[in-house]
Enzyme design. Structure first.
Site, short mmCIF file in Angstrom:
data_model
loop_
_atom_site.label_atom_id
_atom_site.label_comp_id
_atom_site.label_asym_id
_atom_site.label_seq_id
_atom_site.Cartn_x
_atom_site.Cartn_y
_atom_site.Cartn_z
N GLU A 1 64.14 4.19 60.62
CA GLU A 1 62.90 4.60 59.95
C GLU A 1 63.23 5.71 58.97
O GLU A 1 64.05 6.58 59.26
CB GLU A 1 61.87 5.18 60.95
CG GLU A 1 61.24 4.17 61.86
CD GLU A 1 60.19 4.79 62.80
OE1 GLU A 1 59.61 5.85 62.47
OE2 GLU A 1 59.97 4.19 63.87
N ASP B 1 51.79 6.40 67.27
CA ASP B 1 51.12 6.61 65.98
C ASP B 1 50.52 5.31 65.44
O ASP B 1 50.79 4.94 64.31
CB ASP B 1 52.17 7.20 65.01
CG ASP B 1 51.58 7.56 63.66
OD1 ASP B 1 50.41 7.98 63.62
OD2 ASP B 1 52.29 7.39 62.65
N TYR C 1 62.81 11.90 59.09
CA TYR C 1 61.81 12.13 58.03
C TYR C 1 62.08 13.44 57.32
O TYR C 1 61.24 14.33 57.30
CB TYR C 1 60.39 12.09 58.65
CG TYR C 1 60.01 10.70 59.06
CD1 TYR C 1 59.44 9.82 58.15
CD2 TYR C 1 60.25 10.24 60.36
CE1 TYR C 1 59.11 8.52 58.51
CE2 TYR C 1 59.92 8.95 60.73
CZ TYR C 1 59.36 8.08 59.81
OH TYR C 1 59.03 6.80 60.16
N GLU D 1 61.77 6.14 70.28
CA GLU D 1 61.67 7.60 70.35
C GLU D 1 61.17 8.10 71.71
O GLU D 1 60.19 8.85 71.77
CB GLU D 1 60.78 8.13 69.23
CG GLU D 1 61.35 7.90 67.86
CD GLU D 1 60.58 8.64 66.76
OE1 GLU D 1 59.63 9.37 67.07
OE2 GLU D 1 60.96 8.48 65.59
C1 GCB Z 1 58.00 7.78 63.82
C2 GCB Z 1 57.46 6.74 64.71
C3 GCB Z 1 56.39 5.89 64.04
C4 GCB Z 1 55.48 6.77 63.20
C5 GCB Z 1 56.31 7.45 62.13
C6 GCB Z 1 55.46 8.41 61.27
O1 GCB Z 1 59.05 8.33 64.06
O2 GCB Z 1 58.44 5.92 65.29
O3 GCB Z 1 55.66 5.21 65.02
O4 GCB Z 1 54.41 6.07 62.65
O5 GCB Z 1 57.32 8.20 62.73
O6 GCB Z 1 54.96 8.00 60.23
O7 GCB Z 1 55.29 9.54 61.69
#
Ligand code: GCB
Length: 639
Positions: free
Chosen positions: A533, A200, A497, A444
């Protein structure tokens, strides 16, 4: 005694690479010439992208092969022009620069002249005056070639450096990718292809870090490895110097303190230096005087029948230890809690090009925020950044470019072999940085796939053998309970997330889901956990109350929901929290990205969003609770 034996054992871990990669530094025996600035540039737009090789563009001046443009180095080339086809270009691009080398570098055949590229993305081939001098696979890490011998062959020639760089990613590169040709002529023109990736961020390309020439004597210090420890107030610096270009040399190794005083010295190429009344290297916000660095000066004297030469190299050394228990992370035997950020090397116009104003601004922002650490998501950052971390006491989780390993074909032998080689290069480059406290081998990966078990077992074992002094991890997504590599890591790093990619809009589920995440994983593996994260996208300036996704209010409330759980779990086994992301950054275009990823707490131009103030308040509170503030600060935070 046991400590000293352990230090010896730690240093016996030998890198498989046969040369060192010391950061180029000037000294009384070494000169340095930066080649940053404007280079001639040409993208190979031929259908197979191979015209440059077929027509040997390296044999003459690049301008003689066709039209060239100015290209700054270091910088990504993608955002420099108004041409969308260059922004999205895939294939070989060619850089060239003519350099005038000081005459004495040529006439003195007792000198080595080394050409070094800090990093170029992704595959590079380098010629000097039309002669190939090296090639290198992989962005993010340096490579070099000795060119003095070549220059001396015809001293009348200028030094014309040509570098071809190809950004194509395939199943075996790191990160991996695939090239997809679109053959339906009713929908795509002839020759249409795209680069698919599973990460990403924008696949910025070009020469990203400084290019330079430096000299050393023929007999030179090729590498230094330092491992540190302490016993009461005595520091222990176990060092090993590897020398090239001579078999009979004498050496003097001296440890010098900040005040310029020689503390201890030795005449051996390896040994243990004892440092009385040691000043340990401490992280920012853990000690009043963080980032204390000694200097290890190595003086190598070599003689042959006709002459004597001396090589001098000075390495900054921080004396500290790192340990992990099943619930805690220790620096210098004191519990360390990561309150930090994830970053990217990313900025307007320069892309991933090294940029000092940006680097210094980011350090000022991290310190303002009260961040004590960051992860080099998702690739090794410039050595210049790690040196800043050493000096400022910012703790680093150093990550390989193993991001987006999702295709089962990327778990095969060719991929693994390359991944092991990248870890060799990464550890070789970064092993001596006190700020680096952990290696992350990947982000990941599809770790639920059957081949992942052997892949990660081998990779982590290899990394631990390279460096037995630091824990090793990889960053996992929420598939962790099916994760085949987890048994091999020292610290569990998990990205999640909640209320974003799952249950969008429902921030009320975060505490329950986060609690379940932590309890499941700690229950199964009994290892300390870092929330590596978490976050939410915000279009800066967008407001809504009650909070709605993409507004500043929503990002704030997501963070607050996570923080409540962190506060419960950090008393047990959670050892850190790293926000995704420090700043907004560019991605490939897609329906979930509005001119890039907007999960930054700062904009791409480094202005704070509302959540930055939530985090700042929290991080300074954590620092006040768990650490020692620097002398110049007063809680809650400095202005
Ligand atoms: C993740 C990734 C990261 C992305 C992020 C997102 O899990 O490790 O590279 O940018 O989520 O914002 O989706």
């Amino acid at each position: 005694m046991l400590r000293v034996l352990w230090l010896f054992a730690a240093l016996d871990a030998v890198l498989l690479l046969d040369t060192g990669m010391l950061f180029p530094r000037e000294s009384s025996s070494r000169e340095l010439k930066e080649l940053n600035g404007l280079w001639a540039f040409r993208a190979d737009r031929s259908p197979n992208r191979n015209q440059g090789f077929e027509s040997a563009w390296y044999k003459s001046r690049l301008a003689e092969t066709g039209p060239v443009i100015d290209m700054p180095v270091p910088a990504s080339y993608n955002d420099i022009t108004q041409d969308p086809t260059l922004r999205d270009f895939i294939g070989w691009v060619w850089y060239e620069r003519e350099v005038t080398v000081p005459t004495r570098w040529i006439t003195d055949d007792g000198l080595r002249v080394v050409l070094r590229v800090g990093s170029a993305h992704y595959y590079s081939v380098v010629w000097v005056n039309g002669v190939k001098v090296t090639e290198h696979e992989g962005g993010h890490l340096p490579f070099e070639a000795e060119i003095g011998t070549l220059l001396r062959k015809d001293p009348t020639m200028p030094c014309r450096i040509t570098i071809a760089v190809n950004n194509t990613l395939d199943l075996h590169t790191l990160p991996p990718g695939t090239i997809q040709y679109m053959t339906d002529r009713t929908r795509y023109p002839a020759g249409f292809f795209v680069q698919n990736t599973n990460f990403d961020f924008f696949n910025y390309a070009g020469i990203h870090r400084p290019v330079l020439l430096y000299t050393t004597p023929k007999a030179y210090v090729d590498d230094i490895t330092v491992v540190t420890d302490f016993l009461d107030d005595t520091g222990l610096v176990r060092y090993s110097v590897s020398v090239k270009g001579t078999t009979s040399a004498t050496m003097k190794v001296t440890l010098i303190d900040k005040g310029g005083h020689c503390i201890v010295s030795s005449n051996q190429a390896s040994g243990v230096l004892k440092v009385p009344n040691v000043n340990l290297w401490w992280p920012y916000l853990m000690h009043e005087n963080p980032g204390y660095l000694y200097l290890l000066e190595v003086r190598l004297k070599a003689s042959d029948a006709s002459s004597t030469s001396e090589d001098v190299y000075t390495l900054p050394v921080g004396i500290r230890t790192v340990n992990v228990s099943s619930t805690q992370f220790f620096i210098n035997n004191k519990p360390f809690y990561f309150h930090g950020v994830n970053k990217h090397e990313d900025a307007d116009i320069r892309g991933k090009g090294l940029d000092w104003p940006l680097i210094v601004k980011d350090f000022n922002l991290m310190k303002w925020l009260g961040a004590n650490s960051f992860r080099t998501s998702h690739y090794p950052y410039a050595e210049e950044i790690l040196q800043m971390c050493d000096r400022h006491g910012i703790v680093v989780i150093d990550e390989s470019p193993g991001v987006g390993i999702k295709d089962i074909r990327s778990f095969g032998n060719a991929s693994l072999t390359h991944h092991l080689a990248v870890m060799d290069e990464l550890v070789r480059r970064d092993k001596n940085h006190p700020s680096v406290v952990m290696w992350s081998v990947a982000n990941e990966p599809a770790a639920e796939m059957p081949p992942a078990e052997n892949y990660f077992k081998t990779l982590i074992k290899h990394t631990k053998a390279l460096d037995p002094t630091r824990p090793v991890t990889y960053i996992t997504d929420s598939n962790f309970s099916r994760d085949k590599g987890a048994p091999f890591v020292d610290v569990i790093c998990v990205n999640s997330y909640f209320s974003w990619y799952h249950d969008p809009g429902h921030v009320e589920v975060i505490p329950l889901q986060l609690n379940t995440q932590f309890e499941d994983w700690y229950g199964k593996y009994k290892k300390p956990i870092i929330q590596s994260e978490y976050g939410a996208d915000v279009v800066p300036g967008l407001h809504n109350d009650p909070p709605v996704m993409f507004t500043e209010e929503y990002q704030k409330v997501v963070l607050q929901q996570y923080h409540g759980v962190f506060d419960q779990k950090r008393k047990k086994y959670v050892i850190g929290e790293l926000i995704w992301n420090f700043a907004d950054f560019m991605t490939t275009q897609g329906i979930t990205r509005v001119v890039g990823n907007k999960k930054g707490i700062f904009t791409r131009q480094r202005q704070p969003k509302a959540a930055a103030f939530i985090l700042k308040e929290r991080y300074w509170r954590l620092a006040n609770e768990t650490g020692t503030l620097p002398l110049w600060t007063k809680y809650p935070c400095p202005l």
